[in-house]
Design an enzyme around this catalytic site. Structure first.
Site, short mmCIF file in Angstrom:
data_model
loop_
_atom_site.label_atom_id
_atom_site.label_comp_id
_atom_site.label_asym_id
_atom_site.label_seq_id
_atom_site.Cartn_x
_atom_site.Cartn_y
_atom_site.Cartn_z
N LYS A 58 0.84 -1.21 0.00
CA LYS A 58 0.00 0.00 0.00
C LYS A 58 0.87 1.25 0.00
CE LYS A 58 -4.19 -1.88 2.06
NZ LYS A 58 -5.09 -1.90 3.21
N LYS A 66 -4.32 -10.86 -6.21
CA LYS A 66 -5.58 -11.17 -5.52
C LYS A 66 -6.67 -10.15 -5.90
CE LYS A 66 -5.23 -8.62 -1.32
NZ LYS A 66 -5.27 -8.32 0.01
N LYS A 124 -10.34 -4.60 -3.32
CA LYS A 124 -11.15 -3.39 -3.41
C LYS A 124 -10.34 -2.25 -4.01
CE LYS A 124 -13.22 -4.30 1.08
NZ LYS A 124 -12.74 -4.13 2.46
P1 TYM Z 1 -10.25 -6.71 4.25
O1 TYM Z 1 -11.34 -5.72 4.48
O2 TYM Z 1 -9.20 -6.39 3.24
O3 TYM Z 1 -10.83 -8.12 3.91
C1 TYM Z 1 -11.86 -8.69 4.69
C2 TYM Z 1 -11.77 -10.20 4.66
O4 TYM Z 1 -11.84 -10.65 3.29
C3 TYM Z 1 -10.72 -11.47 3.00
N1 TYM Z 1 -10.31 -11.23 1.61
C4 TYM Z 1 -10.10 -12.20 0.72
N2 TYM Z 1 -10.21 -13.53 0.81
C5 TYM Z 1 -9.97 -14.26 -0.30
N3 TYM Z 1 -9.60 -13.70 -1.49
C6 TYM Z 1 -9.46 -12.37 -1.63
N4 TYM Z 1 -9.11 -11.84 -2.80
C7 TYM Z 1 -9.72 -11.55 -0.48
N5 TYM Z 1 -9.69 -10.21 -0.27
C8 TYM Z 1 -10.06 -10.04 1.03
C9 TYM Z 1 -9.63 -11.02 3.98
O5 TYM Z 1 -8.68 -12.04 4.19
C10 TYM Z 1 -10.45 -10.74 5.22
O6 TYM Z 1 -10.70 -11.91 5.96
N6 TYM Z 1 -7.29 -5.78 8.12
C11 TYM Z 1 -8.50 -6.49 7.72
C12 TYM Z 1 -9.73 -6.08 8.52
C13 TYM Z 1 -9.58 -6.25 9.99
C14 TYM Z 1 -9.64 -7.50 10.70
C15 TYM Z 1 -9.45 -7.15 12.04
C16 TYM Z 1 -9.87 -8.83 10.30
C17 TYM Z 1 -9.35 -5.25 10.89
N7 TYM Z 1 -9.27 -5.79 12.11
C18 TYM Z 1 -9.47 -8.14 13.07
C19 TYM Z 1 -9.88 -9.81 11.32
C20 TYM Z 1 -9.69 -9.46 12.66
C21 TYM Z 1 -8.77 -6.16 6.27
O7 TYM Z 1 -8.41 -5.12 5.77
O8 TYM Z 1 -9.55 -7.05 5.64
#
Ligand code: TYM
Length: 336
Positions: free
Chosen positions: A113, A199, A202
């Site tokens: 990022k 991957k 968003k």
């Molecule tokens: P985020 O918002 O990027 O993604 C949310 C969840 O979706 C999964 N994910 C994917 N899984 C498979 N293939 C993909 N292309 C893909 N893109 C996203 C992510 O693995 C995630 O499970 N930092 C985290 C949010 C967060 C969080 C937490 C998660 C903040 N605090 C505490 C768990 C526990 C994030 O940005 O996820």
């Protein structure tokens, strides 16, 4: 003994896509009845990149509605907003002061990022995983169900908890419990529709690279028609030379609820012209009922607000207890 606890969250930036669904929400839905479940909207994380203030609150409601539309049931789960529970930010500060800087500089997501943003990288982007550790450890969950890309952040969470226990706990009495990551093989890494080596995300500037959970059927059809493939006839899993083929077959396997063996047999002699309508149909069949439910929930703002109010109360009570425990371990005075 009560049920074991799970906790997970999604950042409230941009539309949720098939990666978020297959890597995270779908798994939560499947398992959440067997756990004391907590799911939240990570809106503090959402401002680690430049954000639109007119959209922040709306995005949070949309993600909450999507959790419910996908099948999270309130008898089994607490849904809450990260910024409604101030303990997240406070514990993150305490963790910031015991986390070595080089642990954060090594995080892959930070590096990626930071390169994309070049200038204007905030300190928040660097300390993002510390806030994530606080999100998790406040609730002392047994497991954290996430997609593959969150693995490193969960390892860091465990490292921070272990460091706090080492510095401030007693050997037989750790301050914090170490959670286990829960990463399911199928759907853990959904790849971009325009590049099977990256991957689905968003933050990809091209909307054609992903299927958003709210995309209407004609747009889903258009995106799958336009998605990257290869000129080889016969579709097979696990050929490292054919990342797009592997990704699309995996999507089809999960979305049509079939086994790998069945899909391999069905598709081994197919060309893309025959395969793409099948994938389109399976995707629409999965997303349409979710979309209908989502729109019904979004039409009742009062309902979402009441869900989040209950969530804040339940989550806040647990979070404040853990925060008080950590502050006591660090030596803070207890206010009268
Ligand atoms: P985020 O918002 O990027 O993604 C949310 C969840 O979706 C999964 N994910 C994917 N899984 C498979 N293939 C993909 N292309 C893909 N893109 C996203 C992510 O693995 C995630 O499970 N930092 C985290 C949010 C967060 C969080 C937490 C998660 C903040 N605090 C505490 C768990 C526990 C994030 O940005 O996820």
């Amino acid at each position: 003994m009560g049920k074991p606890r799970i906790l997970s969250g999604i950042q409230t930036t941009g539309d949720l896509h098939l990666g978020n669904y297959l890597g995270a929400i779908r798994n939560w839905v499947e398992i959440h009845r067997d756990y004391d479940s907590f799911f939240f909207m990570a809106d503090l994380h959402a401002i680690t990149v430049p954000h639109d203030r007119t959209q922040l609150a709306a995005n949070t409601y949309e993600v909450a509605a999507m959790y419910l539309a996908c099948g999270i049931e309130l008898e089994h789960a607490t849904i809450f907003v990260q910024s409604h529970v101030p303990a997240h930010a406070e514990l993150a500060w305490l963790f910031n002061c015991i986390t070595p800087l080089n642990w954060l500089e090594d995080m892959v997501q930070f590096k990626e990022k930071a390169i994309k943003q070049s200038e204007n990288v905030s300190a928040g982007l660097l300390t993002y995983p510390v806030l994530q550790a606080s999100d998790i450890l406040l609730y002392e969950p047994d497991k954290v169900p996430v997609g593959e890309d969150q693995k490193q952040h969960l390892e860091l969470t465990r490292d921070i908890a272990a460091r706090l226990n080492y510095l401030f706990g007693k050997e037989d009495q750790p301050v914090l419990k170490l959670p286990e990551p829960m990463i399911r093989a199928a759907g853990a890494r959904v790849m971009s529709l325009t590049d099977g080596t990256r991957k689905m995300s968003k933050s990809d500037p091209s909307d054609l690279s992903r299927i958003n959970l709210l995309d209407p059927p004609d747009l889903i059809q258009h995106k799958i028609k336009r998605c990257k493939t290869d000129p080889i006839r016969g579709l097979v899993f696990d050929d490292s030379e054919r990342p797009e083929c592997n990704n699309l077959l995996n999507l089809y396997m999960i979305l049509s609820n079939q086994t790998k063996v069945a899909v391999a047999a069905e598709c081994q002699d197919m060309g893309w012209g025959n395969f793409k309508p099948l994938l389109t149909e399976a995707t629409i069949a999965t997303l349409q009922p979710i979309q209908e439910k989502y729109h019904a929930i979004m039409a009742d703002e009062g309902y979402i607000q009441s869900v989040l109010k209950d969530g804040r109360e339940k989550a806040g009570a647990i979070a404040n207890q853990t925060l008080a425990k950590v502050k006591a371990a660090l030596g803070y005075s207890v206010p009268l």
